[in-house]
Design a protein around this motif. Sequence first.
Motif: not given
Length: 202
Positions: A42-43, A55-57, A61-63, A67-70
């Motif tokens: 990552x760094x 890809x981790x943005x 942002x999620x509180x 588990x998955x993002x589509x």
Amino acid sequence: MLIFCKAVDRLADLMRCDRKVTYRAFLDARTAPYVTPLLDKIVADDADGDTLRNSLIPWRRAQRPPIAIYHGDISRCRIDGPWQVADDQWLPLGGLIVTSGVTAHLNPFEAQALHKRMQQAIEDVTLAWVREHDLYALRHVPEEIDRTVADPAAKAMIAAWAVGRREADAVPNARPDTTRDCCPGEPGDGLCALCRKGLGHA
């Protein structure tokens, strides 16, 4: 001790001239073998590191931990963890749908139903792609790739496609479905079967 170490790191960072900062963390010995290689990637100050950070943005942002993002061009769905065990079932804590004119939070059961439907859609599209491109006929290969070979080959394909597209744009009255001489039968910017498989043209 940790507070002291962080204070020393901040002081050292103020004296640096290379625009780098020190980040120090103490990891559990059980998770360290899994976490440290990921952190190193990552760094990394290269294109791979940039890609991973971008890809981790949505995850940042999620509180809740996703588990998955589509996501598509406009709509996105998120399934929120951590997983919860109820009897013999694993359920997410909830979910989120965002699309034009809609922002909807899902309860655990709605999120689970959406998660299963999205997984089935991915399965259906994947198998359809395999059939359409006759991938069953190809020999079995390992999942791992040799990036020293695969990356330059992929970049060469992209460069050749870009050159072909520019040449097609320079031709007057060029039809939109003939952007490249190599794949005249493919719609739009599609690649022919040979190009998709990286075989090129004889």
